[in-house]
Design a protein around this motif. Structure first.
Motif, PDB file in Angstrom:
ATOM      1  N   UNK A  62      43.526  43.828 -11.571  1.00 45.59           N
ATOM      2  CA  UNK A  62      42.350  43.220 -12.293  1.00 45.59           C
ATOM      3  C   UNK A  62      42.399  42.334 -13.038  1.00 45.59           C
ATOM      4  N   UNK A  63      43.646  42.216 -13.693  1.00 47.96           N
ATOM      5  CA  UNK A  63      43.942  40.965 -14.738  1.00 47.96           C
ATOM      6  C   UNK A  63      44.098  39.589 -14.011  1.00 47.96           C
ATOM      7  N   UNK A  64      45.075  40.012 -13.034  1.00 47.82           N
ATOM      8  CA  UNK A  64      45.260  38.794 -11.937  1.00 47.82           C
ATOM      9  C   UNK A  64      44.018  38.226 -11.431  1.00 47.82           C
ATOM     10  N   UNK A  65      43.102  38.737 -11.095  1.00 53.36           N
ATOM     11  CA  UNK A  65      41.578  38.116 -10.608  1.00 53.36           C
ATOM     12  C   UNK A  65      41.161  37.265 -11.534  1.00 53.36           C
ATOM     13  N   UNK A  66      41.309  37.331 -12.830  1.00 52.00           N
ATOM     14  CA  UNK A  66      40.768  36.520 -13.826  1.00 52.00           C
ATOM     15  C   UNK A  66      41.577  35.322 -14.341  1.00 52.00           C
ATOM     16  N   UNK A  67      42.810  35.097 -13.718  1.00 58.46           N
ATOM     17  CA  UNK A  67      43.550  33.942 -13.973  1.00 58.46           C
ATOM     18  C   UNK A  67      43.257  32.657 -13.484  1.00 58.46           C
TER      19      UNK A  67
END
Length: 95
Positions: free
Chosen positions: A14-19
């Motif tokens: 989920x965090x990677x999707x916001x980068x």
């Protein structure tokens, strides 16, 4: 990172999707000195631009809003008219 529900996001995917990459920080930025909004600008590389403003003018913090490149000038103008930051009326030295 905190999810809109107030829960802390612990899933790496989920965090990677916001980068985003540094080069992709396209948007309108707001430079502050203390709590005072001093300048509003726009750039296709916000990080580089605010770094220059910090070095030259000494602003101590900034915020930015993502914006498509085609809309930068219009969105920047809206915010400048609304907030009328004092340093937007100074002559530009074309950083």
């Amino acid at each position: 990172m905190v999810h809109a529900t107030g829960d802390i996001v612990t899933d790496l995917e989920q965090i990677k999707k916001t980068r985003v990459t540094i080069e992709r920080l396209c948007g309108v930025y707001f430079c502050f000195q203390g709590d005072e909004l001093k300048y509003i600008g726009q750039s296709i590389n916000v990080l580089n631009r605010v770094t220059e403003h910090k070095r030259i003018y000494g602003y101590d913090s900034y915020a930015w809003l993502p914006c498509p490149e085609a809309e930068l000038l219009a969105v920047e103008s809206i915010y400048i008219r609304k907030f009328q930051p004092p340093d937007n009326s100074r002559p530009c030295n074309n950083l």
